[in-house]
Design an enzyme around this catalytic site. Sequence first.
Site: not given
Lengths: 492, 101, 486
Positions: C78, C153, C177
């Site tokens: 990420k 997220s 997330s």
Amino acid sequence: MSAAPDSGYEVVIGLEVHAQLRTASKLFSPAPVTYGAPPNHSVHPICLALPGVLPVLNRRAVDLAIRAGLATHGEVRRHSVFARKNYFYPDLPKGYQISQYEEPVIVGGWLDIDVEEGGEPRTLRVRLTRIHMEEDAGKSIHDPAIAGDGTQVDLNRAGVPLLEIVSEPDLRSPAEAVAYLRTLRRVLRYIDASDADMERGHFRCDVNVSLRPRGSGALGTRTEIKNLNSFRSVEGALRAEIARQTGILEDGGDVVQATMAFDPDSGRTRVLRLKENADDYRYFPDPDLVPLVLSEEQIEAVSASLPELADARCARYQADYGLSESDARALTASRALAEFFEAAVKASATRDPAKPIANWILRDVQRVLKERELEIEDTALAPASLAALVDEVEAGRTTARSASGLVAELVERGGDPVAWIRERGLEAVSDAGALEAAVEAVILEHAADVERVRAGEQKVLNFLMGQVMKRTGGKANPQVVRQLLAARIGVP
Amino acid sequence: MSGIARDEVRRIVALARLSMDDAELDRMQRDLAAILDYVETLDAVDTSGVEPTSHVIPLATPQRDDVPEPPMDPDLAVANAPEVSGSAFVVPKVISGEEEG
Amino acid sequence: MEALLSLAAARTALDEGGLTSAELVRASLERAQALEPALHAFVRMRGEAALREAQEADARRNRGEPRSLLDGVPVAVKDNLVRSGETTTCASRILDDFVSPYDATAISRLAASGAIVVGATNLDEFAMGSSTENSVFGPTRNPWDRSRTPGGSSGGSAAAVAAGIVPIAFGSDTGGSIRQPASFCGVVGVKPTYGRVSRWGLVAYASSLDQIGVFAHSATDAAAALERICGHDPRDSTSLPEPAPQLMSALTGDVSGLVIGLPREYFDAAGAEPGVLEAVRAAVAELEAAGAKLREVSLPHTPFAVAAYYLIATAEASSNLARYDGVRYGHRAAGATSLKDLYLRTRSEGFGAEVKRRIVLGTYVLSAGYYDAYYRKAQQVRTLLRRDFEQAFAACDVIATPTCPEVAFALGARADDPVRMYLGDVYTVSANLAGLPGVSLPCGRHEGLPVGLQLLAPILDEATLLRVADAYQRRTTHHLARPELA
């Protein structure tokens, strides 16, 4: 002096000191603590608040904070918390300072200070509110010569460990405030927590001052003057602000809470920022750190490592050296002074040198130090030099008066007193033949006194000795003079 | 306590060093009110005598040895800076009194 | 390509099948590029560097010196994990050209394992969001239905695994997330115990809640990946002292006698879509058939979890994001005439709407006069939630719940409704508040879209967590389902 004696107002002063701790690396970052490095030459990603960095606490800073608490009789809290103080400023890279707020590491404590005001020495106990650890900010450079029409930011200092020491508002005059600061500085140096060097900004003072009608228990509105870095400016700022507040109150006005700036040239204070709204720092416990839980082991280890504290040393000087209580207290007030004393004693060749050396330090050396506002560690005088000087006097090779004249120079630039005595012809005259003339002259001049000595008044012999010393410009060896006089007069 | 005064929203936005036009402030005021309304449900919880969580898992306090690491290469330290002068960061001139808050 | 779908397949292909790591990485890069217009899972590829590292991995394997099970295998991370010498943006304009001079610990441990990062994945800006729509680069799309969000997220990482671009991807989980996008994308997503994986180098959102975790198709792969990144790190003061756990050896497939707690508050018909509850109930029935015992438990403070989460998370975030000011890195507003102007315009230009909303809320929550009523209160409720779990775990070994009350929603569906968006986190936030490890695994479909089963275990018990997940996957095939893509 607490306001003009007839002003009807009592001055109330509280002090906050930020002292830089003597560590090799920063409080939460392993970057080195340096002095004078070019901008940003002493930083680490943590100091720059780069995305993703995290703080890790420096054990030595904790140990030094514990030392400070022990040395000021404070309570070392087993559980304390680091909190974020949030505000925006370019030299505060994270946008918050890691400090301690509701739960500091040390609470309470006190310092006994000696104040000399109007020629009357007294001792005063000043209570401490708290001591805590926090990070220093970086430096913002506004000087147009360096920064042009912008401001430059140097983060070398960002994250350096500070101890914040807060006193209760127990001080009542600028002289007391300065005495407190001197004492605090000495204590911090004593325990090696800080070099407390004011010129380097390692000992910065914020003063809070208010006035109240004499006899009132309530506190008046106070103003704050920040970042004073010399005792002179502390004193000047306080006098200026006291005068300003007195003027306002006497005119029937109200003092407004504000942060003030002190201008040493004009000797006046002016409002820098009003404090109508309390700053909203949004303190909360720093979630990147866990609470500081101190083990008994750590506290005991610090306690054991503490240099012998003043009280214990004072008792030892009385017991081992036979010094009087007041002399022992005076010598142990500063660790540097005490260590100087012990080193001089060790270096001395005189038998039982403690009392003479104590006397020389407390009278001649201290007088010079006071005149020049120096601490002994800031001078060039070496313990061995003083010891050598005292040895010369005790052995009668020079007179106390001659030796006394050398002290100021030794303090200023160091040197070899034995060599100076020789070079400058300060040797005590011991040769009986050389002194006989002076002895004869004095006996002739003071015939009446001679009779009194013969009649048994020993003290008068000292007077006659003094006269011989005078005649020889202070160079006569006092023991030899005494012998000659006594022999000549015909007394033992 | 439902809703939040427009002045208060402005104060908080300024405290956070954000600037918003009226339309944005409107939206923010509305969103905040909705969120704060929702959050009011916490009032129903009896938390008397409950210690706030400071850390989920109690840990002995990590303390590191006071051993400095070599500092960063100063060029690298300022490599991302939008404006530099030598090795120093540069910002617009600071007006005294702008500090804090 | 099968080797991009599972670690076991990759290992077999590399060790026995004559496939080189360079070929595998190239295949991954090509697939990413081919699917980019459809999915937009990646923010940036590191093609050249990845191929170079693949060659080094090939050389190691030829010498018989592989570093770990992940050696030579393509993975994705990420874009809120910093990488030395590379740009990390957190999908925000305010960091759009930030090049970190250091590696996150998780990144350096991955490098030490020989895993090859092929690219950085898309996320909600600063990890604030549940749909990956709050990215300055535009949204990622769900591989199962491109009109829908992949969740957030960590939507980019979830999509990258679901679409078969990489077998393993890393993300972060603050309020769900990792688990929620895993649920929306039909993959396994694990959030370890708080403090298991070092946060050094994870760009902070909410410090007391953030944790790095992993996406994969199977519990076994997730276990292999986690073993490489877990373990004490002295650079993170909240890092647990424990070394990396042995997880793979815990995957015995045996759940006989294990007690699975079902909290009644999570199975309220009014709170979730019926299709979701149905799939989750079928999943726990499967585990019962395998020998586990089911028991109803209660987590009475569940209704307050989302509120507590948003107060704590935004408060911490408002402080963590104060450093983005245009002084030392990142975006700076042009032509600022004063310091105040610099701050206001830089931050207003640099942050997106959701981030600003959370910063303002968090600033409010900490501000004088409100701290006790909001922040302190929320931390007290947090203590009560932790106690709820302690009590529940006294009666069971793991807790099973739906991961989300719903399946993936349409892009843009929640744009004007922050509270509705926040409520989607109701089943996931408690684990972050209590610091517990949690996993989401695919357990079926509702209206064609994946449903996630969430398992939660006591602190430090990832072994049991993954054992149950693996046992479930040995008996079912939901985790083998693939979305239809080019």
